[in-house]
Design a protein around this motif. Structure first.
Motif, short mmCIF file in Angstrom:
data_model
loop_
_atom_site.label_atom_id
_atom_site.label_comp_id
_atom_site.label_asym_id
_atom_site.label_seq_id
_atom_site.Cartn_x
_atom_site.Cartn_y
_atom_site.Cartn_z
N ILE A 160 5.81 47.82 24.10
CA ILE A 160 4.71 48.24 24.96
C ILE A 160 5.25 48.48 26.37
O ILE A 160 6.26 47.90 26.76
N ARG A 161 4.60 49.36 27.10
CA ARG A 161 4.97 49.58 28.50
C ARG A 161 4.37 48.46 29.35
O ARG A 161 3.65 47.61 28.85
N SER A 162 4.63 48.47 30.64
CA SER A 162 4.17 47.41 31.52
C SER A 162 2.67 47.17 31.42
O SER A 162 1.88 48.12 31.37
N GLY A 163 2.30 45.92 31.45
CA GLY A 163 0.89 45.57 31.44
C GLY A 163 0.19 45.93 32.73
O GLY A 163 -1.04 45.91 32.80
N GLN A 164 0.95 46.28 33.77
CA GLN A 164 0.36 46.69 35.03
C GLN A 164 0.04 48.18 35.06
O GLN A 164 -0.59 48.66 36.01
N ASN A 165 0.46 48.90 34.03
CA ASN A 165 0.15 50.32 33.97
C ASN A 165 -1.35 50.54 33.82
O ASN A 165 -2.03 49.79 33.13
N THR A 198 11.44 43.42 26.44
CA THR A 198 10.67 43.36 27.68
C THR A 198 9.91 44.66 27.87
O THR A 198 10.45 45.74 27.62
N PRO A 199 8.64 44.61 28.28
CA PRO A 199 7.89 45.85 28.52
C PRO A 199 8.65 46.79 29.45
O PRO A 199 9.16 46.36 30.50
N GLN A 200 8.70 48.06 29.08
CA GLN A 200 9.51 49.01 29.84
C GLN A 200 9.12 50.43 29.47
O GLN A 200 8.52 50.69 28.43
N GLY A 201 9.49 51.37 30.35
CA GLY A 201 9.33 52.78 30.05
C GLY A 201 7.89 53.26 30.02
O GLY A 201 6.96 52.54 30.35
N ASN A 202 7.73 54.50 29.59
CA ASN A 202 6.40 55.09 29.46
C ASN A 202 5.99 55.11 27.99
O ASN A 202 6.65 54.50 27.15
#
Length: 249
Positions: A160-165, A198-202
């Motif tokens: 998954i991408r960042s939870g802050q997205n 770790t969450p990363q990328g788009n």
């Protein structure tokens, strides 16, 4: 502070609403739009609006910072309409105080109430789905819910991408609305425990993770799959997309 009108994802509404005698600005022969949407996506619609109404559309395109710009401009802001994406950004704009409420019979007769702000500050005109991407080879299931992704079955298999997205924040907010804060917090903990990395990328990077075997499932917006499948400039993305399927949660 000058108050503007907010729209999400599409500008078609301008034709109906402007000709319904809204006062959108200081010059009734022109309308000024601040837009987060890319020019090539909306310029054909703006051109059609001008053809049908004779009203010139002036557009300022930007990837970020338009709400801050309007706050700084205050009453001197030339903006009449803000065209943005995602419920989170709409809420942020309203909370910043740059919007005004409005009423429109045309809007009310064409846009279902769940896609309109109850206080009349914004209208959502198109929708997109945040779905599960899953490996074609390693995931036989064709039905997976968001809730299931926090279960032990998916331990070490989720990207998954960042939870802050903003996309994920909107998803998490919808889960809070449906299940409440406590259940959603527990779900987030379970999802975190199941992450393969770790969450990363788009969103596209999550499909690449499935292609490379780093993970078996991920979460992303539907249209990225279509973009990857037709991406002649970066043909490797076609291979990524071919390795995954879309599952509607």
């Amino acid at each position: 502070m000058k108050k503007i009108l907010l729209f999400s994802l599409s500008i078609f509404i301008l034709t109906a609403t402007y000709t319904e005698s809204w006062s959108l600005g200081h010059n009734h022969e022109e309308v000024n739009v601040y837009s987060y949407r890319q020019p090539y996506l909306i310029e054909p619609m703006l051109e059609r609006f001008t053809e049908e109404t004779g009203i010139k559309v002036n557009v300022l395109f930007a990837g970020k910072g338009l709400v801050d710009k309007m706050v700084q401009e205050g009453e001197n802001s030339p903006a009449d309409v803000l065209l943005t994406v995602d419920i989170g950004r709409l809420s942020s704009a309203v909370n910043s105080g740059v919007s005004q409420s409005f009423q429109s019979g045309i809007v009310e007769s064409n846009i279902p109430p769940q896609y309109r702000d109850p206080d009349g500050h914004w209208v959502g005109l198109t929708a997109r789905a945040r779905v599960v991407y899953a490996s074609i080879d390693r995931v036989p299931e064709n039905e997976i819910t968001y809730e299931e992704l926090a279960g032990p079955k998916w331990k070490g298999r989720v990207c998954i991408r960042s939870g802050q997205n903003a996309y994920n924040l909107a998803l998490f907010s919808s889960l809070i609305a449906h299940h409440g804060e406590i259940e959603t917090i527990n779900w987030l903990r379970g999802l975190k425990a199941n992450l393969a990395r770790t969450p990363q990328g788009n969103d596209r990077a999550q499909v690449k993770g499935i292609y490379s075997g780093e993970c078996d499932v991920s979460i992303g917006n539907t249209y990225y799959m279509a973009k990857m499948r037709t991406n002649d400039k970066e043909p490797e993305q076609k291979e990524w997309a071919a390795s995954a399927k879309i599952i509607m949660p």
